[in-house]
Structures are given as structure tokens and as C-alpha cells.
Design an enzyme around this catalytic site. Structure first.
Site: not given
Length: 351
Positions: A57, A229
Site C-alpha cells: 500500500e 485492515d
């Protein structure tokens, strides 16, 4: 102009020398200050590349004066290869010039800022006088969660459980010298949770799971959900969410990645920045179940990077590097190659 560079060793030495608990307190202060400036920030959900092995990410954010981004991964299978599940680094830059001020390892700082944010949320959401916390998942994040809740919330007893008993033993060994904190190994997640004032879930498995069930929770319990998450990864039974007051960091991101991906898009949530500012309460009644659906947001890394830069400048940690070129003529980038060519030309033959 130079960029301050903090590699993993420099970050660890700086934090260890300054004191882990003191850094958690500094991070909590900076994170709270930045959340109170929420409208000043240009925000977006992080950009993620998902694979069957994990996720990579990029997390950008800016307050108009400084710009920050973090590169971070989450690969649960890494432990089998002797690698950390989460690795991270980040950059803090000057918006006016685009010049990078800091390049730093954020692997350790990510754990610290996550723990500091969790404890900040709990101070506003947990019942007054909370002293016991169940800690489900005793991996790399667990010690930092325990220290943050002990320091910032007043937790004195941790009931620890992990499917891998070696992880719990590691946690107990690492925290054995912490004054005023008792760590107990629980035989099951249910045993850890029953009667706990706060429950932290910090597991790493990349799947939909229900490591926490509603019948285990007493009225007034605060749940700090850290491990869920990414899309398809959850820790809480959806029945917990349906009865709870839920606080989130950045709703657009949490709807995709957090526990609330299990709920309809219209399910109500409360922004953390409004809770920290006092605009909205963290809990409405002593009996209410509260959930901090934490997925981690770029603003927290912005805070971590500026905290690291302040500490590095104060302590002299790290080194100044020429990360980008320093040109005599800013319009003559080609001069770098010309200078290199001259430096490598063979010496002229002598007669």
C-alpha cells in the site's frame, strides 16, 4: 540541501535511547494535535495492491505545508520465511519546494503510532477506571499496544492469548520488567475476554474471521479492533458491530478495509477527529459497547514522520544524504552526466 535519512537501526537506536514509553507519549500528542487539524488535511484512502500473498500500500496525506507518504505491506506468510509481516518506510517533504526533508524506516514507528492511536481512542471511548485488557493476537504489534494502554489509559493487567503459545511467551518475556503491569497467559480467546474492560484484537490472518464473539463481552466493554485492515479481512463477529457505537479514522477507507465492511454502507459511524475534539462523545452510556475500527490512516504516519524528524534533529540521529541532486544550475540536469563522463575518462597518454 540535504535529506535526513533514518535507516532501521538509526530509528531503533534513537527510540531506544530516548525511551519507548516517552516516544509513545510524544506520538500520542502529535497524532492528537494533527487529528484536531483534520479539516486542514488533503486526504484520500490508501492505494493498495492486493495479491494472494498479502497487500502492498501507498498512504499519502498533506496539510498544505508538508506532504507525507508511507509504503507499507502486510504479508501474513512472511513469518514462515523469517521476515516481518509488516514492513514500512516513508518520506516527509516540503510542499513549497517539493524537497524531501526525511526518508525513514517506519516499520517500528508504524507499530508505535498504531498503539498510540489505539490508546488515544480508548481514553475517549472506554469506561472510566478501565484496568484490564484482553489482548488477542500476540505478534509484533502486541508489546506496543500493551505499553500504550498501560501508559496512556492506566491498564494494569493484560490477559494475553494467541493460537501460537510461543507468541504469548515472547510477549510475557518482553514485558516482564514493566512496573505496574501484570501479563497473564489465557487458555483461550474467550477466557481472556470474559470480564475484561477493554479488548484489543491484533491478529494477522488475511481472511474473514470472528476471533471475538458478542456473548463474551460484558456491558460497557470497549473493543480496539486493530487486525482487520484490508478487504476480506475481519476479526469481529458482525453481531458485535450491529450493537456497538463505532468510531473510525477515515470513513471512506474504513468502509472498504475495516470491520464495517460487514455492515451496510448506511450503518452509522463516528469520525475519530470529532471524538478527540469533543464535538461528539466516544460513548453515550456506561453500558454501551464501543468499537474503535482501526485500519490505520496516513495522517498518523504524517504525525510519526514529523515526530521522527524532530527527534532526529534534537538528538543528531541518522545522517544527512544527497537523496536528490544539488545543481549549480537548476536547469542543467544533464551536467550531472557530463561531470560523470569527465570523471571516468581515461588519462591522456603522455608523450
Amino acid at each position: 540541501m540535504k535529506t535526513r535519512y533514518l535507516d532501521a537501526g538509526a530509528v531503533a537506536r534513537m527510540i531506544g535511547g530516548y525511551g519507548t514509553v516517552r516516544v509513545i507519549e510524544l506520538l500520542a500528542r502529535d497524532i492528537r494535535d494533527d487529528y484536531l487539524r483534520w479539516p486542514e488535511f488533503e486526504k484520500c484512502a490508501r492505494m493498495a495492491h492486493h495479491s494472494s500473498m498479502g497487500v502492498i500500500e501507498l498512504m499519502p496525506v498533506s496539510d498544505g505545508r508538508r506532504y507525507a507518504f508511507k509504503y507499507v505491506n502486510g504479508h501474513p506468510g512472511n513469518a514462515l520465511s523469517g521476515l516481518p509481516t509488516v514492513l514500512a518506510f516513508g518520506v516527509l517533504a516540503d510542499v513549497a519546494t517539493g524537497y524531501p526533508l526525511l526518508l525513514a524506516d517506519l516499520t517500528l514507528a508504524t507499530a508505535l503510532r498504531t498503539a498510540a492511536t489505539s490508546a488515544l481512542a480508548a481514553r475517549a471511548m472506554a469506561c472510566a477506571g478501565a484496568r484490564t485488557m484482553a489482548l488477542i493476537g500476540n505478534g509484533a504489534q502486541s508489546e506496543f499496544q500493551a505499553l500504550a494502554f498501560h501508559t496512556l489509559v492506566g491498564i494494569t493487567e493484560i490477559r494475553a492469548y494467541d493460537i501460537d503459545r510461543h507468541a504469548t511467551d515472547k510477549l510475557m518475556t518482553n514485558l516482564a520488567g514493566v512496573e505496574g503491569l501484570r501479563v497473564i497467559a489465557a487458555g483461550s480467546a474467550e477466557e481472556a475476554v470474559r470480564g475484561a474492560d477493554i479488548v484489543t484484537t491484533a491478529t494477522a490472518d488475511k481472511r474473514r474471521a470472528s476471533v471475538l464473539r458478542p456473548q463474551w463481552l460484558a456491558p460497557g466493554t470497549h473493543v480496539n479492533a486493530v487486525g482487520g485492515d484490508s478487504p476480506g479481512k475481519t476479526e469481529l463477529h458482525p453481531a458485535i458491530l450491529r450493537q456497538a457505537r463505532i468510531v473510525v479514522e477515515y470513513e471512506a477507507q474504513t468502509r472498504i478495509e475495516g470491520e464495517i465492511q460487514q455492515l451496510p454502507a448506511s450503518a452509522p459511524v463516528v469520525p475519530l477527529w470529532q471524538v478527540l475534539s469533543g464535538a461528539r462523545p466516544g460513548r453515550e452510556t456506561p453500558e454501551q459497547i464501543t468499537v474503535f475500527d482501526s485500519v490505520g490512516f496516513a495522517l498518523e504516519d504524517f504525525s510519526a514522520l514529523r515526530c521522527l524528524l524532530d527527534l532526529a534533529q534534537a538528538t543528531g540521529a541518522g545522517q544527512d544524504v544527497q537523496l536528490v541532486p544539488d545543481l549549480a544550475d537548476p536547469r542543467n540536469l544533464y551536467a550531472l552526466l557530463a561531470a560523470q563522463a569527465r570523471a571516468t575518462e581515461p588519462a591522456a597518454a603522455t608523450s
